[in-house]
Design an enzyme around this catalytic site. Structure first.
Site, PDB file in Angstrom:
ATOM      1  CG  ASP B 312      -2.067   1.054   1.039  1.00  0.00           C
ATOM      2  OD1 ASP B 312      -2.184   1.640  -0.054  1.00  0.00           O
ATOM      3  OD2 ASP B 312      -2.811   1.278   2.018  1.00  0.00           O
ATOM      4  CG  HIS B 316       0.876  11.432   1.148  1.00  0.00           C
ATOM      5  ND1 HIS B 316       0.001  11.986   0.242  1.00  0.00           N
ATOM      6  CD2 HIS B 316       0.270  10.322   1.628  1.00  0.00           C
ATOM      7  CE1 HIS B 316      -1.091  11.242   0.190  1.00  0.00           C
ATOM      8  NE2 HIS B 316      -0.955  10.222   1.006  1.00  0.00           N
TER       9      HIS B 316
END
Lengths: 317, 437
Positions: B312, B316
């Site tokens: 996953d 960011h």
């Protein structure tokens, strides 16, 4: 009030929560607060322990009593006080928070008092400034000066903070006041009960050492202190209670439910009150039972003590 | 016309599919595995073959990560298909499945082709795109499953968001049967999660943060399993994180339903206590949960209920994370910590090495019908040479990923990729010296 030469006796630079304070820290703050209670009752209320120091009040949430209390506390200690209120609509972006922190920091303040709608935001800001930071409430996390002033009120009225049975009633879920009070009062040796419908009780709160009741009469039984909390409609997303009418019927403090508590039970409320929602007016205004206005008076002294302690060390450059 | 040949000698050959775990050698010819075995090159390597001395280290199929967010198109400042591919290679991953929640959403054939073209140009790890289940991740209108699959979409998901509408989920599972396609679900009941930004429980309560309850995952998995029973579709739970959901999958499998699931390393390595003092690098969806849930994920991996380990990987930039907890972005980068964190399962005695590797290679490849993840003669030479034991400290600053948002910075780990080979070409070599085993 000649404290300039004395160091900050707290083990920390900031006051971000009750979490991190020791029982000795709490007693020291309350003892110092007592001296300010006396000073505030004089005609000459000014001291100069913070003369030449700069205090910034940075409020990202509306506040009347807490902001006024800090402002007055700073001014009575001789500090230069700057007020910054940021409209809640303009602070959605956290970059603004860190940028604001760094901008203010460049002006070399000595203490910044911060209130913010997000839990943890005050710590985030504190990580980006060199001066002392006082948390004046961050989301549903902590509001340490409120718990300290509640403790001072209880100590004055009951003579101690240990061995008492204290019921905190109402919207525990959204309450930073409740969290700070649970931490402080259990740490000082009192027994804390929480009274609220299950929808307003945070999960696993009993792990903080409090006992939960869903029946108010049962919860108030033999209590020395009843702390009422405001129903925080503005923090609620969705339905937690069906109506204020039903809420008052089962969880509002009125004469009838009050009979379960000890006859000399003291009633506290952090304000602002929703009369007829969590507390009945006759109870709130009964000066033999209610300490609500005393809390406001002592709150000022507690904030003077906190500013005095944290303002003692010069800001690290 | 002869293709370049490379002999990997002195290797510990590991193939989870066949159960092979033996010292030996492997020969690649061009992009393919030509031969391997214990006795290969027993009499020395003939002239004209390049020799790589593996020094006794493990040579296995390259890892397959079936859950990666590459951020391109739309958020190229966080990660690109090229940078994500480099990050994968550094982590020993030779095949990655890209998630479709980009901007624009990968919901039509031309965008699948865009991803494939960018991956080809990058010449890094192989990229197998997932396509969206619904147009624009809107949760309403299903995409052209057949045409997307023909173009190369290997499975379908609205990941980042659940397929909340029960009727849409029923139709998706039912229609996907036409082509025997897999629907992967981000299992979360959004109304139960509310404004939650970490797992519900003592830590959230102490921090004054809204909690995400376990039930928000379980309710969705339970519903979906009922729909699988009704439709006969193939269903996969992405990043499973709760003990109850693992149990639901376990029971569904026992009943013969076509239900599978994957777990992310952070969900078997960390708990909600690692959120500490509002560490936004430990914020992700689903959130880090209690230790009982963490232990249940380990248990699910051990007994095979959890088919695959997938990262996953969710890059960011700093600004998306330097915010109060409630406003910080969800997700962590994972490609470069996948191998050592998975190897903790082996080092702590939970699973044999080959079982750990199975969940990182052939298991996800089987779920998605990918022609990778095995040591087989004639198969693509997608290989990983790794040291299973070497201790090191995770340093996020050294990540190849464009983003450094990992809660594992400074974590002492064991085992790392030494050399990553795709189609017979070495695309990554560790800058640490290869020590003798």
């Amino acid at each position: 009030m000649q404290s300039q030469s004395r160091p900050n006796t707290l083990a920390q630079r900031d006051l971000l929560g009750i979490d991190g304070l020791s029982p000795d820290d709490v007693s020291a703050i309350l003892d110092l607060s007592e001296s300010y209670v006396a000073l505030n009752r004089n005609a000459q209320k000014k001291s100069d322990v913070l003369r030449g120091r700069t205090l910034i009040l940075l409020f990202f949430e509306t506040s009347t009593r807490t902001r006024t209390s800090f402002e007055l506390a700073g001014k009575r200690l001789g500090a230069d006080v700057i007020n910054i209120s940021v409209a809640s609509s303009a602070i959605k972006k956290g970059e603004t928070l860190i940028d604001t922190a760094m901008t203010l920091n460049a002006m070399h303040p000595d203490v910044i008092v911060v209130r913010h709608p997000d839990a943890g935001a005050v710590r985030l800001l504190a990580n980006h400034v060199n001066c002392a930071v006082i948390n004046a409430g961050d989301g549903s996390h902590e509001h340490p000066t409120q718990a300290l002033l509640d403790a001072l009120t209880i100590r004055q009225k009951k003579g101690r903070l240990d061995g008492l049975r204290i019921a905190i009633c109402g919207d525990i879920l959204h309450s930073r006041v409740a969290r700070s009070n649970i931490l402080l009062l259990t740490m000082m040796g009192s027994q804390v009960r929480l009274v609220a419908p299950p929808t307003l009780v945070p999960p696993a709160i009993e792990r903080l050492g409090a006992e939960v009741f869903h029946d108010m009469r049962e919860g108030l039984e033999d209590c020395d202190i009843i702390m009422m909390l405001r129903l925080q409609a503005e923090r609620m997303q969705g339905t937690f209670v069906p109506s204020t009418r039903e809420y008052f019927r089962y969880f509002g403090l009125d004469e009838d439910k009050l009979t379960s508590a000890k006859p000399d039970a003291l009633i506290l409320h952090p304000g602002p009150m929703n009369r007829g929602v969590e507390i009945d007016s006759t109870v709130a205004d009964d000066i033999t039972r209610s300490a609500i206005l005393i809390q406001v008076e002592l709150g000022l002294a507690v904030r003077q003590a906190c500013l005095d302690l944290l303002g003692r060390e010069p800001a690290i450059s | 016309m002869s293709e370049p040949r490379t002999a990997y000698i002195n290797a510990r050959l590991l193939d989870p599919e066949s159960g092979l775990d033996a010292s030996g050698a492997l020969l690649t010819e061009g992009a393919f595995i030509a031969d391997f075995g214990q006795n290969l090159f027993a009499e020395g390597v003939p002239e004209g073959i390049e020799v790589v001395d593996c020094a006794g280290h493990c040579l296995s199929p390259g890892l397959v990560d079936m859950h990666v967010h590459l951020r391109e198109p739309g958020h190229e400042y966080k990660e690109t298909i090229a940078s994500g591919g480099l990050s994968a290679l550094a982590g020993g991953v030779t095949s990655i499945c890209s998630m479709p929640n980009t901007d624009p959403v990968i919901d039509n054939v031309s965008l699948i082709e865009f991803v494939q073209r960018r991956a080809r140009e990058a010449k890094g790890a192989k990229v197998f795109p997932f396509a969206a289940v619904t147009k624009g991740l809107g949760g309403k209108q299903i995409t052209e499953f057949g045409m997307l699959a023909e173009a190369g979409a290997v499975a379908f998901t609205d990941d980042g968001l659940p397929i909340s509408d029960s009727q849409v989920m029923r139709r998706a599972l039912s229609y996907a049967k036409t082509f025997d396609l897999l629907i992967s679900q981000h299992a979360e009941d959004l109304s139960l999660s509310g404004c939650g930004c970490m797992a519900e429980g003592e830590v959230a309560t102490r921090l004054g943060l809204d909690g995400i309850p376990e039930i928000s995952e379980t309710v969705m998995v339970e519903r979906d399993i009922r729909l699988v029973e009704l439709t006969g579709g193939r269903y996969h739970v992405a990043h499973i994180s709760t003990a109850d959901a693992v149990d639901c999958v376990r029971k569904a499998k026992a009943r013969g339903l076509r239900v599978t699931c994957e777990a992310a390393p952070h969900h078997f390595s960390l708990t909600d206590h690692d959120v500490g003092d509002y560490r936004t690098f430990a914020k992700m969806a689903p959130p880090l949960r209690s230790d009982a849930n963490r232990a249940a994920i380990v248990e699910g991996l051990k007994d095979g209920t959890i088919d695959a380990i997938a990262t996953d990987h969710a890059p960011h930039d700093q600004e998306s994370k330097r915010l109060p907890m409630a406003h910080a972005a969800n997700g962590i980068v994972g490609l470069e910590t996948l191998l050592p964190l998975s190897l903790e399962l082996y080092h702590r005695g939970h699973m044999p090495l080959l079982d750990v590797l199975r969940r990182l290679t052939v298991a996800p490849a089987e779920l998605l019908n990918l022609p990778v993840g095995r040591l087989r003669k004639g198969a693509s030479a997608d290989l990983l040479l790794f040291d299973s034991d070497v201790p090191w400290l995770v340093e996020t600053a050294k990540f190849r990923s464009m983003s450094k948002n990992s809660p594992f910075d400074g974590r002492p780990v064991q085992g790392r990729a030494l050399r990553t080979i795709v189609d017979g070409r070495t695309l990554f070599t560790a800058d640490v010296p290869i020590g003798k085993q």
